[in-house]
Design an enzyme around this catalytic site. Structure first.
Site, mmCIF file in Angstrom:
data_model
loop_
_atom_site.group_PDB
_atom_site.id
_atom_site.type_symbol
_atom_site.label_atom_id
_atom_site.label_comp_id
_atom_site.label_asym_id
_atom_site.label_seq_id
_atom_site.Cartn_x
_atom_site.Cartn_y
_atom_site.Cartn_z
ATOM 1 N N LYS A 28 -2.941 7.500 19.178
ATOM 2 C CA LYS A 28 -2.892 7.869 17.755
ATOM 3 C C LYS A 28 -4.303 8.032 17.205
ATOM 4 O O LYS A 28 -4.577 8.907 16.385
ATOM 5 C CB LYS A 28 -2.111 6.804 16.965
ATOM 6 C CG LYS A 28 -2.074 7.024 15.447
ATOM 7 C CD LYS A 28 -1.253 8.230 15.082
ATOM 8 C CE LYS A 28 -0.926 8.453 13.625
ATOM 9 N NZ LYS A 28 -1.667 7.908 12.569
ATOM 10 N N SER A 85 -4.185 12.953 5.705
ATOM 11 C CA SER A 85 -4.573 11.921 4.732
ATOM 12 C C SER A 85 -6.063 12.024 4.384
ATOM 13 O O SER A 85 -6.453 11.803 3.241
ATOM 14 C CB SER A 85 -4.235 10.533 5.269
ATOM 15 O OG SER A 85 -4.874 10.316 6.500
ATOM 16 N N ASN A 102 -3.862 3.891 9.921
ATOM 17 C CA ASN A 102 -4.784 4.650 10.758
ATOM 18 C C ASN A 102 -5.946 3.745 11.169
ATOM 19 O O ASN A 102 -6.268 2.782 10.476
ATOM 20 C CB ASN A 102 -5.359 5.836 9.980
ATOM 21 C CG ASN A 102 -4.369 6.989 9.865
ATOM 22 O OD1 ASN A 102 -3.428 7.105 10.652
ATOM 23 N ND2 ASN A 102 -4.578 7.848 8.887
ATOM 24 N N GLY A 146 0.833 -1.196 0.000
ATOM 25 C CA GLY A 146 0.000 0.000 0.000
ATOM 26 C C GLY A 146 0.863 1.239 0.000
ATOM 27 O O GLY A 146 0.830 2.026 0.938
ATOM 28 N N LYS A 200 -5.154 1.663 3.309
ATOM 29 C CA LYS A 200 -6.266 2.261 4.049
ATOM 30 C C LYS A 200 -6.954 1.167 4.873
ATOM 31 O O LYS A 200 -7.016 -0.002 4.436
ATOM 32 C CB LYS A 200 -7.289 2.848 3.071
ATOM 33 C CG LYS A 200 -6.726 3.973 2.222
ATOM 34 C CD LYS A 200 -6.654 5.250 3.010
ATOM 35 C CE LYS A 200 -6.149 6.388 2.150
ATOM 36 N NZ LYS A 200 -5.785 7.559 2.965
ATOM 37 N N ALA A 239 3.067 13.220 4.891
ATOM 38 C CA ALA A 239 3.549 12.788 3.576
ATOM 39 C C ALA A 239 2.500 13.060 2.509
ATOM 40 O O ALA A 239 1.307 12.913 2.762
ATOM 41 C CB ALA A 239 3.870 11.297 3.616
HETATM 42 O O1 KPL Z 1 -1.828 10.312 10.480
HETATM 43 C C1 KPL Z 1 -1.955 11.413 9.993
HETATM 44 C C2 KPL Z 1 -2.838 11.502 8.805
HETATM 45 O O2 KPL Z 1 -2.849 12.521 8.101
HETATM 46 O O3 KPL Z 1 -3.538 10.508 8.563
HETATM 47 C C3 KPL Z 1 -1.325 12.611 10.636
HETATM 48 C C4 KPL Z 1 -0.277 12.142 11.625
HETATM 49 C C5 KPL Z 1 -2.400 13.391 11.336
HETATM 50 C C6 KPL Z 1 -0.557 13.487 9.711
HETATM 51 O O4 KPL Z 1 -1.349 14.277 8.917
#
Ligand code: KPL
Length: 298
Positions: free
Chosen positions: A178, A248, A97, A7, A73, A122
């Protein structure tokens, strides 16, 4: 060590690129990204500035590596797990995430599945090029907590590649922290179409902090010791460190893609309901992003 990154979107490509400075890396990505990396190498820009060689493929089946890193994802975890099951790995590390990804992977795999979090900013700017918009850190360890030899080995390999890495023995708490960060930052920045740094002041900061507090309350009800102050401090730290980043979820909304709202704020709301904990801000944020998905999502 050799790694396969399953991914290779924004974060996966960044992590793969950083690791490729020291280790053999194969990215499992979509085309034209995979072809660009294979033919011209991977360019890492923004906070970094280097071009590195890495292998890349669109086929995730029958892969072998010391470690597979999963960065798909959350709603693609099941598909990734089935592909991973056709290969051979000493360990699999989820850097995704949302919650529940590790359990889903473990249900399909024989090797140890490790949990991880990454707070790097990123953005994949073009095929073969990723921009690092905020230096964060990687935390990894056994998914149920405690010490783990594979986590020690992989953490050491990440550090050797210059990635700020903590090997943790309290991953359940880290995953909830997180989750609080993502619950605060992702939908807020996606709905307001602002960079993460916009959450450092004003009402937006309070909305993100409240979403994080609600997440911490649900975590505590689930037996995880996450004080409100830690959850809110984590949101502030990440908003500061990734101030120039497009989250993201905002990237997904701007590209008209499905978001991870169900695995983030939707998860907090659902677990809260089970524990009789009200999560009005998470419910509102999730409801608004879902409304956007119904009108505009794929
Ligand atoms: O995990 C992130 C995301 O964008 O999904 C963070 C750490 C908030 C960075 O933007």
């Amino acid at each position: 060590m050799n790694f396969v990154v399953f991914g290779a979107g924004s974060l996966g490509t960044l992590v793969g690129g950083l690791l490729a400075r020291e280790h053999a890396v194969t990215l499992v990505a979509r085309d034209p990204h995979a072809t660009a990396v294979r033919e011209s190498g991977l360019s890492v820009a923004g906070e970094f500035d280097f071009l590195v060689g890495a292998d890349a493929t669109t086929d995730g089946t029958d892969r072998r590596a010391d470690c597979a890193i999963v960065t798909v994802k959350a709603f693609h975890t099941e598909t990734a797990a089935r592909e991973l099951a056709t290969g051979e790995f000493d360990a699999v590390l989820s850097l995704q995430n949302g919650m529940g990804n590790e359990d889903l992977l473990a249900a399909h795999l024989d090797c140890p599945v490790l949990a991880g979090t990454a707070t790097y900013g990123a953005v994949l700017t073009e095929p073969g090029r990723v921009e690092c918009t905020g230096i964060g850190e990687v935390v990894l360890g056994a998914r149920d907590g405690g010490q783990s030899d594979p986590a020690d080995r992989i953490g050491t390999a990440f550090s050797a590649a210059g990635i700020e890495t903590t090997i943790a023995d309290d991953m359940p708490r880290r995953l909830w922290e997180k989750l609080a960060v993502n619950a605060g930052i992702n939908p807020t920045t996606a709905l307001a179409r602002v960079e993460n740094g916009a959450l450092r002041s004003g009402d937006a900061e309070e909305i993100a902090a409240t979403a994080a507090r609600e997440t911490a309350a649900v975590a505590r009800a689930e037996g995880v010791k996450l004080p409100d102050e830690d959850a809110v401090a984590a949101v502030r730290t990440v908003a500061e460190a990734t101030a120039a980043n497009t989250s993201s979820m905002r990237q997904d909304v701007e590209a008209g893609r499905r978001t991870e709202i169900d695995a983030i704020n939707g998860y907090v709301v659902a677990r809260g309901e089970k524990r009789d904990i009200d999560t009005p801000v998470n419910r509102t944020l999730a409801g608004l992003v879902k409304a956007w998905e119904q009108e505009n999502g794929p």
